[in-house]
Design an enzyme around this catalytic site. Sequence first.
Site, mmCIF file in Angstrom:
data_model
loop_
_atom_site.group_PDB
_atom_site.id
_atom_site.type_symbol
_atom_site.label_atom_id
_atom_site.label_comp_id
_atom_site.label_asym_id
_atom_site.label_seq_id
_atom_site.Cartn_x
_atom_site.Cartn_y
_atom_site.Cartn_z
ATOM 1 N N SER A 239 3.198 0.508 -7.150
ATOM 2 C CA SER A 239 4.389 0.864 -7.913
ATOM 3 C C SER A 239 4.222 2.304 -8.360
ATOM 4 C CB SER A 239 4.573 -0.053 -9.130
ATOM 5 O OG SER A 239 3.576 0.204 -10.115
ATOM 6 N N LYS A 240 5.293 2.879 -8.822
ATOM 7 C CA LYS A 240 5.226 4.236 -9.345
ATOM 8 C C LYS A 240 6.414 4.452 -10.266
ATOM 9 C CE LYS A 240 2.216 7.592 -8.800
ATOM 10 N NZ LYS A 240 0.762 7.336 -8.813
ATOM 11 N N GLY A 241 6.179 5.211 -11.309
ATOM 12 C CA GLY A 241 7.252 5.548 -12.235
ATOM 13 C C GLY A 241 7.222 7.018 -12.557
ATOM 14 N N ASP B 199 -1.059 9.138 -15.256
ATOM 15 C CA ASP B 199 -0.708 9.937 -14.073
ATOM 16 C C ASP B 199 -0.470 11.364 -14.549
ATOM 17 O OD1 ASP B 199 0.356 10.811 -11.548
ATOM 18 O OD2 ASP B 199 0.917 8.750 -11.118
#
Length: 947
Positions: free
Chosen positions: A169-171, A240
Amino acid sequence: MGTTFSQTYLDEALVEHPHVARALVDLFDLKFNPERDGSAHEVEVARRRVLERCDAVERLDTDRILRSYLGMIDATLRTNRYATANHGSPPPYLALKFDSAAVPEMPKPVPYREIFVTSPEMEGVHLRGGPVARGGLRWSDRLEDYRTEVLGLMKAQMVKNAVIVPTGSKGGFVLRRPPADPAALRSEVHHQYQIFIRGLLDLTDNVVVSEDRDGSRDVVPPAGVRRLDGDDPYLVVAADRGTATFSDTANAISGEYGFWLGDAFASGGSRGYDHKAMGITARGAWVAVQRHFRELDIDVQTEPINVVGIGDMSGDVFGNGMLQSRAIRLVAAFDHRDIFLDPDPDPEKAFGERRRLFELPRSSWQDYNRELISRGGGVWRRRDKRIPLGEEVRTMLRVGEEELSPPELVRAILRAPTDLLFAGGIGTFVKSSEESHADVGDRANDTIRVNASQVGARVVGEGGNLAFTQRGRIQFARRGGRINTDAIDNSAGVDTSDHEVNLKILLSAVIEDGVIDAGRRDEVLTAVADDVAAQVLRDVYLQTGAVSQELTSSAVGLDSYEELMRDLEAPVSEGTRGDGAIVNVLERDVEILPTTAEMERRAQAGAGLTRPELAVLLGYSKVDLVNRMLASDVPDEPYLQAALDEYFPEPVVKQFGEHIPEHRLRRELVATAVANELVNRMGITYVSRTANELGALAAEVALAYRVARDVASAGDHWGRIEAQDGVMAPALQLEMKAEVDRLVDAYTRSYLRSGVHPVADVVERDHDAFVRLHEAMLSGHLGGHRVRHSEAFDRYFDLGVEEDLAQRILALRDLTLVPDVAAVARRNDQPFDLVAAVFFGLTDALPLGRLATRLRDITPDGPWDRWQHRGLVDDLRDLRRSAAAQALAAHPEGHAEQVVNVYLAQRAEPLKRVAAILSMLDEQENAGLAGVAVAVRALREIVRAPV
């Protein structure tokens, strides 16, 4: 969603058609306002009303815009528009959750779910590849296309996460009005990060202990949120870019929401594993570096190597990386501020100074003690106009100029002939000669970037993300350089975070049951930190070993990789997740993998795949197998509880083992553990090859492998071989490992054909038989002479292999018969030793052993040859089993020699024909598979001969 229409034009479509706008708002309200409780019929009526009003719109563009709004409402699953529980009033931001596959014109790869958060000050998106997914949340400065950035990172994370339980996943979020002042900007990023986190948690289910106090746990939806999807309680985030220090902030909000994951929501932080203190990412990268050099016959822990680096000693990855060996001679390094040059360092003194800088808060290369730098070296700022180069530096860099600008000097460092380039900084510094700087998408480093064809290092350790483009890695590897991918080299960090999260999930259940309290939980986490690190580094060791093993054989098995890539490009229904998660469909052009035409050209040229290409396929094959296992009932097999126990540190299993089977991610943990080990051990294409050849499902192959591995004590054999690191030549280790692999493969295929249920009983029964037969051979009985007097044994002995190890490994060649011996003994109700002796007698008397040896020496050419080769191996095994069963049935009371002699005497004539064929085979070395097939056919006549 990448529309070509401007925001103004989109707004005007609504303003000019208020009757459509009102109908859209009413539809949204009817679907999601808990107070309205709209029925399915009412929702459908409201939707038709929107369509009817769109039909009256005259302009095509406007009609398209309005229908796209309808499409977005149709794809919406949840919203916090009506939620007040965590805010006291409607929140000052809007969060929407989408079924991405239902969104009109959604660009590929299509995520499983998307959460969109927006307010007057920020906008953010969180994309997941599946219901159990994990990845970082970043602050992005790409206001115009941050979603494209996050989408690409999510896809990359899905491959990188192959080693851990969750998929990728990534946000990412952007500030609409970022302050110009740096301090104010940092403060605003932190503030908007909190808004983003709240938006995500507003739409995420919780898990709470059941009110009936039976210990069960219920999934509870957020208050004020109407769900149009099923339960969805798993949300884990990570640090991140721009959010590296925000874990405690995220976990505080998690606590405020009473979220079931607590401080497992964001790994790290003050009550988690500090990656920099553990040095885990750098230690993992160094495991990869050690393997590269070990295969070059260099021990980097004791033999000095020249290193150039990207980063500084205050950084986690670079700082920890440069402390992994006292033999490092760091001759040059740079970061965004400074350039460090030390053309002839004293390794011991330099190591001490690097350690001092690492322990000095916020240090830079400017803090390096100049008195310890060798003649001609120094530290210069990258903002300087020109940097003078002494003779020593010019010699080290192999440049003729007496001074260079900082960009020129950095490029010279990247091109310098050296042993290791260790990348621990942020940015992409190497591309392929076929790429432009614009293709790379890292404008900040355009002036210093070089082509892979210019890199002078023998080995690259990619501790940081994306130091090379994938095309650059491939070009470097094709020139003979040794490089994996960043997903392999720096996977230890994400692996550690995953262990932390899953430990916290386990221990939270232990806390709820009153076994321990929160303070004791933290003590347990601290106590097993070294165990976690050891497991994580073991994963890197095995992954890099798998790539090395594939590299040695890919040129002769290209058809298998082509077959695998075709399967991954269009996965069959077996791999479709019932929970709606996307299957990680391979796109060769995106992953820079060779086309079918290129694979054919490489096959003709005798060329294989490069390490970076193999590293990508390693990840894809694991993800694919996990998906296929989760779509089956294999993860629910009780025997695989052992895989779950192996995942957790031994002290945790001893203390809290009874809680492990109830882990919320039990199935995912089992599937990931089994898939990782299987692919690491047996190879990238093993599952697809075996499944296709035998008509089995991938999940069935995985279960049969697990049985085969345990029956054959394969872990012990592999461990003995791995213990020879630094003692035995890596090529010889791979050769000996192949002996173990062949045995495991033989058992796997046998169990796929005969069945493995009940699994625990099969393993116990056949493992006992294996141990008895192996020990009998090692003690000199039942064919032990075949090992000690073989050419293979003499060769191993001459190469310095310990006698006991050589005997144990070579004895495995004859132990492929164990499942068959056990089955015949059980069916005939005869002593195991007698049956085994008959098997060995027939193997020698019939040409079974000779033909098996001939097959072992033949390398199949292409898929049809490979299928025939494997089929002949299976045929020999079946013939031996049938012959032994017949012989024992015909003469049940005799001893082994009598049983064999009677059997042979009854088949004298067909034996003569087989002997004649074997004689012809011996005279014609190039008879190949066709010759063996003729001999096997003749053998079949012996077994079928009437007596």
